[in-house]
Design an enzyme around this catalytic site. Structure first.
Site, PDB file in Angstrom:
ATOM      1  N   PRO A   2     -15.314   3.005 -34.128  1.00  0.00           N
ATOM      2  CG  PRO A   2     -17.223   4.273 -34.534  1.00  0.00           C
ATOM      3  CD  PRO A   2     -16.560   3.438 -33.492  1.00  0.00           C
ATOM      4  CD  GLU A   3      -8.908   2.719 -35.065  1.00  0.00           C
ATOM      5  OE1 GLU A   3      -7.884   3.271 -35.501  1.00  0.00           O
ATOM      6  OE2 GLU A   3      -8.945   1.545 -34.660  1.00  0.00           O
TER       7      GLU A   3
END
Length: 65
Positions: A2-3
């Site tokens: 996840p970013e």
């Protein structure tokens, strides 16, 4: 991995940024089940004279009455 990107006007302290990143990381761990070392959080700061809302620069908002 996840970013998460946070766009904000510059001016927050290092402690405020650290706390926000910790809270966001914990939320992703809780909701996505990701490991902390796989989570990327980036704060992208913009000078207040480079951002506007309603046609008024953020740097000028406090000057208008």
């Amino acid at each position: 991995m996840p970013e998460i990107y946070v766009y904000a006007i510059e001016g927050r302290s290092l402690n405020q940024k650290r706390s926000l990143i910790e809270d966001i990381t914990n939320a992703v761990i809780k909701n996505f089940g990701s490991e902390p070392e796989n989570i990327v959080v980036q704060i992208i700061e913009t000078p207040s004279h480079n951002k506007a809302k309603g046609g008024i620069l953020f740097s000028e908002k406090n000057q208008i009455k």
